[in-house]
Design a protein around this motif. Structure first.
Motif, PDB file in Angstrom:
ATOM      1  N   SER A 161       0.779  -1.176   0.001  1.00  0.00           N
ATOM      2  CA  SER A 161      -0.021   0.070   0.146  1.00  0.00           C
ATOM      3  C   SER A 161       0.928   1.245   0.137  1.00  0.00           C
ATOM      4  O   SER A 161       0.779   2.347   0.914  1.00  0.00           O
ATOM      5  N   ASP A 162       1.906   1.188  -0.927  1.00  0.00           N
ATOM      6  CA  ASP A 162       2.724   2.436  -1.146  1.00  0.00           C
ATOM      7  C   ASP A 162       3.429   2.749   0.391  1.00  0.00           C
ATOM      8  O   ASP A 162       4.199   3.618   0.332  1.00  0.00           O
ATOM      9  N   ARG A 163       3.749   1.827   1.335  1.00  0.00           N
ATOM     10  CA  ARG A 163       4.635   1.586   2.232  1.00  0.00           C
ATOM     11  C   ARG A 163       5.582   1.035   2.350  1.00  0.00           C
ATOM     12  O   ARG A 163       5.481  -0.296   1.935  1.00  0.00           O
ATOM     13  N   VAL A 164       6.837   1.437   2.335  1.00  0.00           N
ATOM     14  CA  VAL A 164       8.093   0.694   2.410  1.00  0.00           C
ATOM     15  C   VAL A 164       8.061  -0.284   3.813  1.00  0.00           C
ATOM     16  O   VAL A 164       8.113   0.191   4.708  1.00  0.00           O
ATOM     17  N   VAL A 165       8.294  -1.626   3.215  1.00  0.00           N
ATOM     18  CA  VAL A 165       8.505  -2.669   4.368  1.00  0.00           C
ATOM     19  C   VAL A 165       9.425  -3.478   4.408  1.00  0.00           C
ATOM     20  O   VAL A 165       9.990  -4.125   5.319  1.00  0.00           O
ATOM     21  N   GLY A 166      10.374  -3.171   3.534  1.00  0.00           N
ATOM     22  CA  GLY A 166      11.680  -4.082   3.319  1.00  0.00           C
ATOM     23  C   GLY A 166      12.667  -3.292   2.295  1.00  0.00           C
ATOM     24  O   GLY A 166      12.116  -2.772   1.405  1.00  0.00           O
ATOM     25  N   ARG A 167      13.816  -3.449   2.739  1.00  0.00           N
ATOM     26  CA  ARG A 167      14.892  -2.849   1.946  1.00  0.00           C
ATOM     27  C   ARG A 167      16.019  -3.563   1.699  1.00  0.00           C
ATOM     28  O   ARG A 167      16.570  -4.212   3.030  1.00  0.00           O
ATOM     29  N   LEU A 168      16.619  -3.937   0.638  1.00  0.00           N
ATOM     30  CA  LEU A 168      17.821  -4.565   0.495  1.00  0.00           C
ATOM     31  C   LEU A 168      18.906  -3.891  -0.422  1.00  0.00           C
ATOM     32  O   LEU A 168      18.531  -3.194  -1.495  1.00  0.00           O
ATOM     33  N   ASP A 169      20.117  -3.668   0.350  1.00  0.00           N
ATOM     34  CA  ASP A 169      21.169  -3.032  -0.388  1.00  0.00           C
ATOM     35  C   ASP A 169      22.159  -3.679  -0.659  1.00  0.00           C
ATOM     36  O   ASP A 169      22.487  -4.711   0.268  1.00  0.00           O
ATOM     37  N   LEU A 170      22.986  -3.781  -1.798  1.00  0.00           N
ATOM     38  CA  LEU A 170      24.143  -4.830  -2.123  1.00  0.00           C
ATOM     39  C   LEU A 170      25.297  -3.921  -2.210  1.00  0.00           C
ATOM     40  O   LEU A 170      25.391  -2.832  -2.918  1.00  0.00           O
ATOM     41  N   THR A 171      26.468  -4.480  -1.762  1.00  0.00           N
ATOM     42  CA  THR A 171      27.883  -4.006  -1.984  1.00  0.00           C
ATOM     43  C   THR A 171      28.583  -4.884  -2.814  1.00  0.00           C
ATOM     44  O   THR A 171      28.586  -6.147  -2.776  1.00  0.00           O
ATOM     45  N   ARG A 172      29.256  -4.615  -3.909  1.00  0.00           N
ATOM     46  CA  ARG A 172      29.854  -5.072  -4.989  1.00  0.00           C
ATOM     47  C   ARG A 172      31.492  -4.658  -4.836  1.00  0.00           C
ATOM     48  O   ARG A 172      31.752  -3.651  -4.554  1.00  0.00           O
ATOM     49  N   ASP A 173      32.065  -5.769  -5.388  1.00  0.00           N
ATOM     50  CA  ASP A 173      33.575  -5.565  -5.407  1.00  0.00           C
ATOM     51  C   ASP A 173      34.105  -4.961  -6.564  1.00  0.00           C
ATOM     52  O   ASP A 173      32.990  -4.653  -7.594  1.00  0.00           O
ATOM     53  N   ALA A 174      35.331  -4.629  -6.833  1.00  0.00           N
ATOM     54  CA  ALA A 174      35.701  -4.269  -8.293  1.00  0.00           C
ATOM     55  C   ALA A 174      35.427  -5.002  -9.318  1.00  0.00           C
ATOM     56  O   ALA A 174      35.188  -4.527 -10.208  1.00  0.00           O
ATOM     57  N   THR A 175      35.235  -6.452  -9.127  1.00  0.00           N
ATOM     58  CA  THR A 175      35.067  -7.227 -10.170  1.00  0.00           C
ATOM     59  C   THR A 175      33.349  -7.072 -10.350  1.00  0.00           C
ATOM     60  O   THR A 175      32.968  -7.760 -11.510  1.00  0.00           O
ATOM     61  N   GLY A 176      32.616  -6.526  -9.676  1.00  0.00           N
ATOM     62  CA  GLY A 176      31.048  -6.614  -9.836  1.00  0.00           C
ATOM     63  C   GLY A 176      30.443  -7.645  -9.114  1.00  0.00           C
ATOM     64  O   GLY A 176      29.236  -7.731  -8.874  1.00  0.00           O
ATOM     65  N   ALA A 177      31.277  -8.749  -8.419  1.00  0.00           N
ATOM     66  CA  ALA A 177      30.671  -9.506  -7.410  1.00  0.00           C
ATOM     67  C   ALA A 177      30.143  -8.790  -6.326  1.00  0.00           C
ATOM     68  O   ALA A 177      30.619  -8.104  -5.424  1.00  0.00           O
ATOM     69  N   VAL A 178      29.090  -9.783  -5.671  1.00  0.00           N
ATOM     70  CA  VAL A 178      28.261  -9.099  -4.514  1.00  0.00           C
ATOM     71  C   VAL A 178      29.162  -9.733  -3.414  1.00  0.00           C
ATOM     72  O   VAL A 178      29.703 -10.673  -3.206  1.00  0.00           O
ATOM     73  N   VAL A 179      29.584  -8.803  -2.357  1.00  0.00           N
ATOM     74  CA  VAL A 179      30.194  -9.112  -0.929  1.00  0.00           C
ATOM     75  C   VAL A 179      29.544  -8.897   0.038  1.00  0.00           C
ATOM     76  O   VAL A 179      30.029  -9.438   1.155  1.00  0.00           O
ATOM     77  N   LYS A 180      28.394  -8.209   0.061  1.00  0.00           N
ATOM     78  CA  LYS A 180      27.553  -7.804   1.380  1.00  0.00           C
ATOM     79  C   LYS A 180      26.117  -7.678   0.795  1.00  0.00           C
ATOM     80  O   LYS A 180      25.787  -6.719  -0.170  1.00  0.00           O
ATOM     81  N   ALA A 181      25.201  -8.248   1.533  1.00  0.00           N
ATOM     82  CA  ALA A 181      23.808  -7.968   1.274  1.00  0.00           C
ATOM     83  C   ALA A 181      23.343  -7.608   2.514  1.00  0.00           C
ATOM     84  O   ALA A 181      23.569  -8.261   3.684  1.00  0.00           O
ATOM     85  N   ASP A 182      22.545  -6.256   2.627  1.00  0.00           N
ATOM     86  CA  ASP A 182      21.974  -5.856   4.042  1.00  0.00           C
ATOM     87  C   ASP A 182      20.455  -5.683   3.725  1.00  0.00           C
ATOM     88  O   ASP A 182      20.211  -4.837   2.868  1.00  0.00           O
ATOM     89  N   ALA A 183      19.548  -6.777   4.385  1.00  0.00           N
ATOM     90  CA  ALA A 183      18.276  -6.854   4.193  1.00  0.00           C
ATOM     91  C   ALA A 183      17.704  -6.262   5.425  1.00  0.00           C
ATOM     92  O   ALA A 183      17.903  -6.748   6.623  1.00  0.00           O
ATOM     93  N   LYS A 184      16.644  -5.028   5.325  1.00  0.00           N
ATOM     94  CA  LYS A 184      16.107  -4.628   6.307  1.00  0.00           C
ATOM     95  C   LYS A 184      14.423  -4.847   6.410  1.00  0.00           C
ATOM     96  O   LYS A 184      13.995  -4.661   5.229  1.00  0.00           O
ATOM     97  N   ASP A 185      14.065  -5.408   7.524  1.00  0.00           N
ATOM     98  CA  ASP A 185      12.523  -5.720   7.386  1.00  0.00           C
ATOM     99  C   ASP A 185      11.871  -4.670   8.333  1.00  0.00           C
ATOM    100  O   ASP A 185      11.969  -5.162   9.630  1.00  0.00           O
ATOM    101  N   PHE A 186      11.367  -3.744   7.839  1.00  0.00           N
ATOM    102  CA  PHE A 186      10.843  -2.562   8.781  1.00  0.00           C
ATOM    103  C   PHE A 186       9.363  -3.213   9.373  1.00  0.00           C
ATOM    104  O   PHE A 186       8.966  -2.723  10.616  1.00  0.00           O
ATOM    105  N   GLU A 187       8.729  -3.937   8.858  1.00  0.00           N
ATOM    106  CA  GLU A 187       7.373  -4.718   9.485  1.00  0.00           C
ATOM    107  C   GLU A 187       7.903  -5.260  11.079  1.00  0.00           C
ATOM    108  O   GLU A 187       7.159  -5.090  11.828  1.00  0.00           O
ATOM    109  N   HIS A 188       8.899  -6.127  10.732  1.00  0.00           N
ATOM    110  CA  HIS A 188       9.323  -6.845  12.033  1.00  0.00           C
ATOM    111  C   HIS A 188      10.506  -6.351  12.736  1.00  0.00           C
ATOM    112  O   HIS A 188      10.989  -6.949  13.456  1.00  0.00           O
TER     113      HIS A 188
END
Length: 213
Positions: free
Chosen positions: A161-188
């Protein structure tokens, strides 16, 4: 580390209007984000919801195009497993893996990969600064907005309902590979962080690892 006191961000929005995207075009873009062969990924993880906090290590087995298995070592409890294989899914024990995203799209997104949405999902795209946004509206009304640069996934936002309940941010290294994923669950009011320690190509995994014991 929990997000109890963190205000959800504003929903991502394009500078212009949302434009419809065909399923085939989106599926082709998604396929380019997935490795062509199986991968074995070693990870460290952290979880915190303000009441529970846990850390550990684990292994992720990715079998393109649609199967992923997550095995983690949990202090005191022991081991936990989550499997999404084709159209089936299972987990052991439920009370442990409840902290992990069960959505196929979000679990793959933790490692920088995009999965085609379920049938009946409306797909739209828009431009925002240096990013391409894809808005996926499921038949049940749930909305996921993917943020990409080219075919590279940068992050994702879940809305109700237009309300943000989750957010995922990715960090990648110089090659483009994901090295960190930060997932936030605002509902819980919870946060789940995965850091990649090592990844390698793998031979095809045995069929039995996808079946519930």
């Amino acid at each position: 580390m929990a997000v109890a006191c963190t205000r959800p961000p504003a929903p991502p929005a394009p500078s212009g209007a949302w434009e419809p995207v065909g399923e085939q075009a989106f599926a082709a873009m998604a396929a380019r984000s997935v490795p062509p062969a199986p991968q074995l990924i070693r990870v460290r993880w952290r979880y915190d919801d303000g009441n529970r906090e846990a850390t550990g290590r684990g292994a992720v087995r990715l079998a393109p195009p649609d199967s992923v298995r997550l095995d983690v070592a949990v202090p005191v409890v022991g081991r936990a497993t989550l499997v999404l294989a084709g159209g089936s899914s299972w987990a052991q024990p439920d009370e442990v893996v409840d902290a992990v995203p069960r959505s196929r799209a979000l679990l793959w997104a933790l490692f920088g990969m995009i999965q085609p949405p379920d049938a009946g999902t409306r797909i739209e795209a828009g431009a925002a600064a240096d990013r391409r946004l894809y808005r996926l509206t499921a038949p049940n009304g749930g909305v996921t907005v993917l943020e990409c640069r080219g075919d590279t996934l940068l992050g994702a936002t879940e809305l109700k309902s237009d309300r943000v309940v989750g957010r995922l941010d990715l960090t990648r290294d110089a090659t483009g590979a994901v090295v960190k994923a930060d997932a936030k669950d605002f509902e819980h009011r919870a946060r789940f962080i995965v850091e990649v320690e090592h990844r390698e190509a793998s031979e095809p995994f045995p069929a039995e690892i996808w079946r519930r014991p």
